[in-house]
Design a protein around this motif. Sequence first.
Motif, short mmCIF file in Angstrom:
data_model
loop_
_atom_site.label_atom_id
_atom_site.label_comp_id
_atom_site.label_asym_id
_atom_site.label_seq_id
_atom_site.Cartn_x
_atom_site.Cartn_y
_atom_site.Cartn_z
N ASP A 168 21.41 13.20 -3.87
CA ASP A 168 22.29 12.73 -2.80
C ASP A 168 21.54 12.52 -1.50
OD1 ASP A 168 24.83 12.74 -4.05
OD2 ASP A 168 25.03 14.90 -3.79
N VAL A 169 21.90 11.47 -0.77
CA VAL A 169 21.25 11.22 0.52
C VAL A 169 22.24 10.62 1.50
CG1 VAL A 169 20.44 8.90 -0.11
CG2 VAL A 169 19.26 10.17 1.68
N ALA A 170 22.09 11.01 2.76
CA ALA A 170 22.72 10.33 3.89
C ALA A 170 21.63 10.08 4.92
CB ALA A 170 23.84 11.18 4.49
N GLY A 171 21.64 8.90 5.50
CA GLY A 171 20.58 8.60 6.46
C GLY A 171 20.72 7.23 7.08
N THR A 172 19.60 6.72 7.55
CA THR A 172 19.56 5.45 8.28
C THR A 172 18.54 4.53 7.62
OG1 THR A 172 20.01 6.66 10.33
CG2 THR A 172 19.23 4.40 10.54
N ILE A 173 18.90 3.27 7.45
CA ILE A 173 17.97 2.32 6.83
C ILE A 173 16.80 2.06 7.78
CG2 ILE A 173 17.68 -0.07 6.05
CD1 ILE A 173 20.46 0.06 4.89
N ALA A 174 15.59 2.30 7.25
CA ALA A 174 14.37 2.11 8.04
C ALA A 174 13.69 0.78 7.72
CB ALA A 174 13.40 3.26 7.79
N ALA A 175 13.93 0.23 6.53
CA ALA A 175 13.34 -1.05 6.14
C ALA A 175 14.11 -1.58 4.94
CB ALA A 175 11.86 -0.90 5.78
N THR A 176 14.10 -2.90 4.78
CA THR A 176 14.75 -3.53 3.64
C THR A 176 13.74 -4.38 2.88
OG1 THR A 176 15.44 -5.43 4.97
CG2 THR A 176 16.99 -3.61 4.79
N PRO B 127 2.34 9.22 1.15
CA PRO B 127 2.64 7.99 1.91
C PRO B 127 4.12 7.66 1.86
CG PRO B 127 0.72 7.68 0.50
CD PRO B 127 1.34 8.98 0.09
N VAL B 128 4.65 7.14 2.95
CA VAL B 128 6.03 6.66 2.94
C VAL B 128 6.14 5.50 1.96
CG1 VAL B 128 7.85 5.59 4.33
CG2 VAL B 128 6.42 7.38 5.33
N PRO B 129 7.08 5.55 1.01
CA PRO B 129 7.19 4.46 0.03
C PRO B 129 7.72 3.18 0.67
CG PRO B 129 9.01 5.99 -0.23
CD PRO B 129 8.08 6.61 0.78
N ARG B 130 7.45 2.07 0.03
CA ARG B 130 7.93 0.77 0.51
C ARG B 130 9.03 0.26 -0.40
NH1 ARG B 130 2.56 -2.75 2.20
NH2 ARG B 130 1.72 -1.28 3.75
N PRO B 131 10.06 -0.34 0.17
CA PRO B 131 11.13 -0.91 -0.68
C PRO B 131 10.68 -2.20 -1.35
CG PRO B 131 11.56 -1.41 1.63
CD PRO B 131 10.34 -0.52 1.61
N GLY B 132 11.05 -2.36 -2.61
CA GLY B 132 10.77 -3.59 -3.33
C GLY B 132 11.95 -4.55 -3.24
N PRO B 133 11.94 -5.61 -4.01
CA PRO B 133 13.06 -6.56 -4.00
C PRO B 133 14.38 -5.86 -4.33
CG PRO B 133 11.18 -7.49 -5.15
CD PRO B 133 10.83 -6.06 -4.89
N GLY B 134 15.39 -6.11 -3.51
CA GLY B 134 16.71 -5.53 -3.74
C GLY B 134 16.81 -4.06 -3.37
N GLN B 135 15.81 -3.53 -2.68
CA GLN B 135 15.80 -2.11 -2.33
C GLN B 135 15.80 -1.90 -0.82
OE1 GLN B 135 12.24 -0.76 -4.45
NE2 GLN B 135 13.55 0.10 -6.05
N VAL B 136 16.12 -0.64 -0.42
CA VAL B 136 16.07 -0.26 0.98
C VAL B 136 15.31 1.05 1.11
CG1 VAL B 136 18.24 -1.41 1.55
CG2 VAL B 136 18.26 1.00 0.89
N LEU B 137 14.65 1.23 2.25
CA LEU B 137 14.02 2.49 2.60
C LEU B 137 14.96 3.22 3.55
CD1 LEU B 137 11.50 4.39 2.65
CD2 LEU B 137 10.76 3.10 4.67
N ILE B 138 15.32 4.45 3.19
CA ILE B 138 16.26 5.25 3.98
C ILE B 138 15.53 6.41 4.63
CG2 ILE B 138 18.34 6.68 3.92
CD1 ILE B 138 19.19 5.08 1.43
N ARG B 139 15.68 6.52 5.94
CA ARG B 139 15.22 7.73 6.62
C ARG B 139 16.27 8.80 6.40
NH1 ARG B 139 13.89 8.79 13.09
NH2 ARG B 139 13.13 10.93 12.78
N VAL B 140 15.88 9.87 5.73
CA VAL B 140 16.83 10.88 5.27
C VAL B 140 17.27 11.76 6.44
CG1 VAL B 140 17.19 12.84 3.71
CG2 VAL B 140 15.78 10.88 2.98
N ARG B 141 18.59 11.85 6.62
CA ARG B 141 19.18 12.75 7.59
C ARG B 141 19.73 14.01 6.92
NH1 ARG B 141 17.09 11.02 12.37
NH2 ARG B 141 17.60 8.84 12.78
N ALA B 142 20.12 13.88 5.65
CA ALA B 142 20.69 15.00 4.91
C ALA B 142 20.56 14.74 3.43
CB ALA B 142 22.16 15.22 5.29
N ALA B 143 20.23 15.78 2.66
CA ALA B 143 20.10 15.69 1.20
C ALA B 143 20.75 16.92 0.59
CB ALA B 143 18.63 15.59 0.79
#
Length: 312
Positions: A74-82, A27-43
């Motif tokens: 390491d990750v580069a990507g786009t924020i999918a949820a906060t 399952p796609v994880p969910r961000p908790g308080p103070g966290q962000v979910l990143i859609r990974v473009r590169a690792a």
Amino acid sequence: MTGTETMRAVIARGYGGPEVLEVIEVPVPRPGPGQVLIRVRAATVNPVDLVTRSGALAAAGLMAPRAVTGIGWDVAGTIAATGPGVSAFSVGDTVIGLRDLLDRDLGCYADYVVLDATAIAASDLPPVDAATLPLNGLTAHQALDLAALAPGDTVLITGAAGAVGGFAVEFAVRRRLRVVASASTSDESLLRDRGATWFVDRDITDPATEVRRLIPGGVDGAVDTAGLGVRALAAVRTRGSFVTVVGGSAPIPLRGIRVHEQWISADGPALTALIREHPTLRVAGTLPLERAREAHERMSAGGLRGRLVLVP
């Protein structure tokens, strides 16, 4: 997102060679308080990923033994949820970040990853290039901070043509330090172009003697990315500073030298500052996520200039 989506992730099931790496669906994880979910473009694939997979870090007591271990820092990507409390970033922002927790089920080799908002920075760099900065760039930056050298001081950087060493040379020059770079002779021109004042062949038997020939009395400090230990320490002046980025290679602090082992920590604000410095980013190649085993095999074989990057 609805909370029912799944994603691919690469994990190590047990410890061993590249064959323990598996691509699983979770399952796609969910961000908790103070966290962000990143859609990974590169690792990025880093040496620490290989020693995590092999079990060397668990054997050294740096992480608890696990049946399943997430891989990738390491990750580069786009924020999918906060998550709650995140105001500095919004959905759609392009970012880079660092996962500095070892003992987790999921790492950055995945379609999505959750990170603390304090561990990321906004980035306008191409994702594949940007993904090579966080771990190696922050390691170099934090090592130079520990060395605590002043403008005009001299610093020896071993492994100067490597991923961490290359950043260390550039960042040291920008701090107005005078750099002695130690690397293969084939890299001398590259390192002088990056601002190194002196060059020492890494293959000589006694590098400290050559450093002291160039700088009588020894350098003010050293950043040892090659794990030379006492061989590099001998090049440092009495009551100078010495920093190693290779765990377990710190020498005894002889002659009043301040000796530190540098252990990486995520730092979003520092990443932001490093991006502004426009460092040289080196990519050895890209592979799709499902070929993570091949990426580990190629890194183990050596000879790469730059880092391999997985592109989900």
